[in-house]
Design a protein around this motif. Sequence first.
Motif, mmCIF file in Angstrom:
data_model
loop_
_atom_site.group_PDB
_atom_site.id
_atom_site.type_symbol
_atom_site.label_atom_id
_atom_site.label_comp_id
_atom_site.label_asym_id
_atom_site.label_seq_id
_atom_site.Cartn_x
_atom_site.Cartn_y
_atom_site.Cartn_z
ATOM 1 N N SER A 119 0.817 -1.214 0.000
ATOM 2 C CA SER A 119 0.000 0.000 0.000
ATOM 3 C C SER A 119 0.847 1.258 0.000
ATOM 4 C CB SER A 119 -0.929 0.009 1.220
ATOM 5 O OG SER A 119 -1.966 -0.916 1.052
ATOM 6 N N VAL A 120 1.859 1.297 0.843
ATOM 7 C CA VAL A 120 2.676 2.504 0.969
ATOM 8 C C VAL A 120 3.729 2.574 -0.132
ATOM 9 C CG1 VAL A 120 4.323 3.704 2.460
ATOM 10 C CG2 VAL A 120 2.277 2.682 3.439
ATOM 11 N N GLY A 121 4.415 1.459 -0.354
ATOM 12 C CA GLY A 121 5.532 1.458 -1.300
ATOM 13 C C GLY A 121 5.130 1.563 -2.756
ATOM 14 N N CYS A 122 3.968 1.081 -3.081
ATOM 15 C CA CYS A 122 3.579 1.042 -4.488
ATOM 16 C C CYS A 122 2.452 2.015 -4.807
ATOM 17 C CB CYS A 122 3.164 -0.372 -4.858
ATOM 18 S SG CYS A 122 2.684 -0.577 -6.574
ATOM 19 N N TYR A 123 1.419 2.001 -3.973
ATOM 20 C CA TYR A 123 0.214 2.742 -4.308
ATOM 21 C C TYR A 123 0.117 4.104 -3.632
ATOM 22 C CZ TYR A 123 -0.961 -1.994 -5.735
ATOM 23 O OH TYR A 123 -0.934 -3.237 -6.300
ATOM 24 N N GLY A 124 0.936 4.361 -2.616
ATOM 25 C CA GLY A 124 0.881 5.635 -1.919
ATOM 26 C C GLY A 124 -0.412 5.844 -1.147
ATOM 27 N N HIS A 125 -0.961 4.765 -0.584
ATOM 28 C CA HIS A 125 -2.223 4.851 0.142
ATOM 29 C C HIS A 125 -2.075 5.619 1.450
ATOM 30 C CE1 HIS A 125 -3.903 0.961 -1.866
ATOM 31 N NE2 HIS A 125 -4.035 2.014 -2.633
ATOM 32 N N THR A 126 -3.161 6.242 1.852
ATOM 33 C CA THR A 126 -3.237 6.836 3.192
ATOM 34 C C THR A 126 -3.620 5.719 4.164
ATOM 35 O OG1 THR A 126 -5.579 7.334 2.966
ATOM 36 C CG2 THR A 126 -4.010 9.031 2.218
ATOM 37 N N LEU A 127 -3.637 6.033 5.449
ATOM 38 C CA LEU A 127 -4.010 5.039 6.450
ATOM 39 C C LEU A 127 -5.440 4.550 6.231
ATOM 40 C CD1 LEU A 127 -3.309 3.442 8.984
ATOM 41 C CD2 LEU A 127 -4.080 5.396 10.327
ATOM 42 N N LEU A 128 -6.335 5.458 5.909
ATOM 43 C CA LEU A 128 -7.722 5.073 5.668
ATOM 44 C C LEU A 128 -7.849 4.148 4.457
ATOM 45 C CD1 LEU A 128 -10.744 5.316 6.288
ATOM 46 C CD2 LEU A 128 -10.782 7.344 4.825
ATOM 47 N N THR A 129 -7.160 4.469 3.387
ATOM 48 C CA THR A 129 -7.198 3.621 2.190
ATOM 49 C C THR A 129 -6.590 2.258 2.465
ATOM 50 O OG1 THR A 129 -6.987 5.624 0.869
ATOM 51 C CG2 THR A 129 -6.670 3.538 -0.269
ATOM 52 N N PHE A 130 -5.497 2.241 3.230
ATOM 53 C CA PHE A 130 -4.871 0.963 3.601
ATOM 54 C C PHE A 130 -5.861 0.090 4.368
ATOM 55 C CE2 PHE A 130 -2.786 -1.190 7.231
ATOM 56 C CZ PHE A 130 -2.231 -2.251 6.528
ATOM 57 N N VAL A 131 -6.559 0.660 5.327
ATOM 58 C CA VAL A 131 -7.531 -0.102 6.111
ATOM 59 C C VAL A 131 -8.664 -0.610 5.214
ATOM 60 C CG1 VAL A 131 -9.247 0.077 7.967
ATOM 61 C CG2 VAL A 131 -6.955 1.051 8.278
ATOM 62 N N GLN A 132 -9.103 0.207 4.265
ATOM 63 C CA GLN A 132 -10.150 -0.228 3.340
ATOM 64 C C GLN A 132 -9.676 -1.384 2.470
ATOM 65 O OE1 GLN A 132 -10.948 3.469 1.362
ATOM 66 N NE2 GLN A 132 -12.651 3.993 2.743
ATOM 67 N N VAL A 133 -8.454 -1.304 1.975
ATOM 68 C CA VAL A 133 -7.912 -2.380 1.135
ATOM 69 C C VAL A 133 -7.780 -3.667 1.938
ATOM 70 C CG1 VAL A 133 -5.853 -3.143 -0.113
ATOM 71 C CG2 VAL A 133 -6.764 -0.857 -0.503
ATOM 72 N N VAL A 134 -7.298 -3.557 3.168
ATOM 73 C CA VAL A 134 -7.197 -4.746 4.016
ATOM 74 C C VAL A 134 -8.588 -5.347 4.227
ATOM 75 C CG1 VAL A 134 -6.681 -5.555 6.354
ATOM 76 C CG2 VAL A 134 -5.042 -4.124 5.153
ATOM 77 N N GLY A 135 -9.568 -4.502 4.477
ATOM 78 C CA GLY A 135 -10.928 -4.988 4.691
ATOM 79 C C GLY A 135 -11.550 -5.624 3.460
ATOM 80 N N MET A 136 -11.253 -5.082 2.286
ATOM 81 C CA MET A 136 -11.884 -5.580 1.056
ATOM 82 C C MET A 136 -11.155 -6.779 0.449
ATOM 83 S SD MET A 136 -13.263 -2.232 -1.016
ATOM 84 C CE MET A 136 -11.634 -1.637 -1.382
ATOM 85 N N PHE A 137 -9.836 -6.757 0.458
ATOM 86 C CA PHE A 137 -9.095 -7.755 -0.318
ATOM 87 C C PHE A 137 -8.210 -8.682 0.512
ATOM 88 C CE2 PHE A 137 -9.706 -4.215 -3.328
ATOM 89 C CZ PHE A 137 -10.463 -4.886 -4.268
ATOM 90 N N VAL A 138 -7.903 -8.348 1.739
ATOM 91 C CA VAL A 138 -6.974 -9.161 2.519
ATOM 92 C C VAL A 138 -7.680 -9.889 3.661
ATOM 93 C CG1 VAL A 138 -4.845 -9.086 3.893
ATOM 94 C CG2 VAL A 138 -5.069 -7.633 1.886
ATOM 95 N N LEU A 139 -8.717 -9.311 4.207
ATOM 96 C CA LEU A 139 -9.388 -9.919 5.350
ATOM 97 C C LEU A 139 -10.035 -11.256 5.005
ATOM 98 C CD1 LEU A 139 -10.075 -9.591 8.310
ATOM 99 C CD2 LEU A 139 -12.164 -8.445 7.634
ATOM 100 N N VAL A 140 -10.673 -11.351 3.863
ATOM 101 C CA VAL A 140 -11.337 -12.614 3.492
ATOM 102 C C VAL A 140 -10.321 -13.750 3.348
ATOM 103 C CG1 VAL A 140 -12.729 -13.777 1.740
ATOM 104 C CG2 VAL A 140 -13.345 -11.478 2.499
ATOM 105 N N PRO A 141 -9.198 -13.574 2.630
ATOM 106 C CA PRO A 141 -8.221 -14.654 2.583
ATOM 107 C C PRO A 141 -7.543 -14.922 3.930
ATOM 108 C CG PRO A 141 -7.926 -13.197 0.711
ATOM 109 C CD PRO A 141 -8.894 -12.534 1.635
ATOM 110 N N LEU A 142 -7.577 -13.953 4.842
ATOM 111 C CA LEU A 142 -6.992 -14.169 6.167
ATOM 112 C C LEU A 142 -7.947 -14.872 7.125
ATOM 113 C CD1 LEU A 142 -4.857 -11.085 7.237
ATOM 114 C CD2 LEU A 142 -4.126 -13.424 6.830
ATOM 115 N N LEU A 143 -9.203 -15.003 6.763
ATOM 116 C CA LEU A 143 -10.172 -15.657 7.648
ATOM 117 C C LEU A 143 -9.763 -17.079 8.040
ATOM 118 C CD1 LEU A 143 -13.659 -14.411 6.437
ATOM 119 C CD2 LEU A 143 -12.470 -13.871 8.564
#
Length: 130
Positions: free
Chosen positions: A27-51
Amino acid sequence: MLISRRQALITGMTAIALIIALQAFNSVGCYGHTLLTFVQVVGMFVLVPLLPALVSLLTANPLRAVGACLLFAPWLVLAYYTDCVRPYQGGGASMIYVAVLMWGTPCAIIGALLTGPAMRLLGMSVAPRR
């Protein structure tokens, strides 16, 4: 080899934290996300595979979370490579995180399921709950 339940839980939670750190790097190194965007990405794309890893922490063998994370991590590395390393191929917006979600989830489930038999094969077990 008998592994204490506490050590197994700490190891499983560390594996999950490393997956979140890997996504933070993306998120930070490639996309330049803010903290809010990082949390949204984790919630949308990373949380389900981490279940599967999160659920594994509640089972008799919390080290299954490590197996789930080990088979999910390459998908995050592929996402970083696709969007940040490989030259742009053209053709519109990147859809790599759809692949992370769609293929990372079954890989995490397989990793969680195979960790138990692999540990038994190596003569390892987790101490039972008290």
